[in-house]
Design an enzyme around this catalytic site. Structure first.
Site, PDB file in Angstrom:
ATOM      1  N   THR A  27       0.791  -1.045  -0.064  1.00 37.40           N
ATOM      2  CA  THR A  27      -0.138  -0.078   0.209  1.00 37.40           C
ATOM      3  C   THR A  27       0.960   1.305   0.011  1.00 37.40           C
ATOM      4  O   THR A  27       2.233   1.122   0.121  1.00 37.40           O
ATOM      5  CB  THR A  27      -0.964   0.046   1.304  1.00 37.40           C
ATOM      6  N   LEU A  57       3.458  -1.241   4.578  1.00 35.59           N
ATOM      7  CA  LEU A  57       2.659   0.216   5.265  1.00 35.59           C
ATOM      8  C   LEU A  57       3.518   1.277   5.365  1.00 35.59           C
ATOM      9  O   LEU A  57       4.775   1.073   5.608  1.00 35.59           O
ATOM     10  CB  LEU A  57       1.976  -0.111   6.628  1.00 35.59           C
ATOM     11  N   ILE A  83       7.578  -2.329   6.635  1.00 36.88           N
ATOM     12  CA  ILE A  83       7.577  -0.769   6.876  1.00 36.88           C
ATOM     13  C   ILE A  83       8.195  -0.220   5.429  1.00 36.88           C
ATOM     14  O   ILE A  83       9.160  -0.559   5.276  1.00 36.88           O
ATOM     15  CB  ILE A  83       8.355  -0.248   7.942  1.00 36.88           C
ATOM     16  N   LYS A  84       7.485   0.657   4.818  1.00 33.26           N
ATOM     17  CA  LYS A  84       7.760   1.253   3.421  1.00 33.26           C
ATOM     18  C   LYS A  84       8.542   2.528   3.783  1.00 33.26           C
ATOM     19  O   LYS A  84       7.946   3.448   4.590  1.00 33.26           O
ATOM     20  CB  LYS A  84       6.551   1.483   2.589  1.00 33.26           C
ATOM     21  N   ILE A  85       9.713   2.587   3.471  1.00 31.41           N
ATOM     22  CA  ILE A  85      10.410   3.834   3.729  1.00 31.41           C
ATOM     23  C   ILE A  85      10.877   4.473   2.612  1.00 31.41           C
ATOM     24  O   ILE A  85      11.466   3.533   1.797  1.00 31.41           O
ATOM     25  CB  ILE A  85      11.899   3.532   4.662  1.00 31.41           C
TER      26      ILE A  85
END
Ligand code: E4P
Length: 218
Positions: A27, A57, A83-85
């Site tokens: 997402t 996310l 975790i999208k960074i």
């Protein structure tokens, strides 16, 4: 090649899961905003539907400390949360720090093999090169991906490559040929992957002939 769906729409996730094709979900804030629900509610709904496969996310903060704090909160939402960074200097510092805490990361907004190389060296679990957005500005998205796959193979990085920003089925075909680990694909394109006009025409003819011959199996 693993297939992730690039969406926050729960009905789309459910359908692809039913089709037996779902290996994970990605997402981003744009996709979550399209659900029309509060982001947390939408994210929790996805995690309930997909409790055992990676769900990415994304953080909103852009500074190192903010990203780490948000990542810790997001990680509490489920064991399968990734975790999208975003790919920035602070982002890569955050990836390193989160790796030390055992929190998985997916480096997003990657547009060059060198950015991907830095992300892998920082310890990212996944990198997401954006193919379609490069094509949009008349660059060669697939060409970039080919170089990236070659570099990762040469050095044996464990970081998995998620081909992202996929626009059409031919992107998916090229991703499979190149040998990317994962393609994260919009629902519409996953659906198109099933379609071929000759399949439809062929089936129609078989059914007509079965009718003519009076074939009834049950
Ligand atoms: C990747 O994880 C992103 O969510 C996505 O693929 C972006 O694609 P877009 O260019 O269609 O917005």
């Amino acid at each position: 090649m693993k297939i992730f769906i690039d969406t926050a729409q729960i009905d789309e996730i459910r359908q692809v899961k039913e089709w037996g094709l779902l290996d994970g979900v990605t997402t981003n804030p744009t996709l979550l905003s399209k659900t029309g629900k509060p982001w947390k509610e939408a994210a929790q709904e996805i995690l309930k539907e997909v409790p055992d496969k990676p769900v990415s996310l994304e953080v909103i903060a852009t500074d190192f400390e903010g990203m780490v704090k948000e990542a810790r909160e997001l990680a509490k939402m489920g064991d399968n949360v990734v975790i999208k960074i975003p790919f920035t200097i602070d982002g890569m510092k955050a990836v390193r720090a989160l790796k030390a805490e055992g929190i998985k990361t997916n480096v997003t907004l990657v547009f060059s093999p060198l950015q991907a190389l830095i992300a892998a060296k920082a310890g990212a679990d996944y990198v997401s090169p954006f193919i379609g957005r490069l094509d949009d500005i008349s660059h060669d998205g697939i060409g970039m991906l080919e170089e990236l796959v070659e570099i990762f193979a040469m050095y044996g990085f464990e970081t998995e490559i998620i081909a992202a920003s996929i626009r059409h089925v031919d992107h998916v075909r090229r991703c499979a040929l190149i040998g990317v680990d994962i393609a994260t694909i919009p629902f519409k394109v996953i659906k198109q992957m099933f379609k071929h006009p000759l399949t439809d025409i062929g089936l129609e003819r078989f059914l007509e002939d079965a009718k003519k011959a009076g074939i009834s199996i049950l």
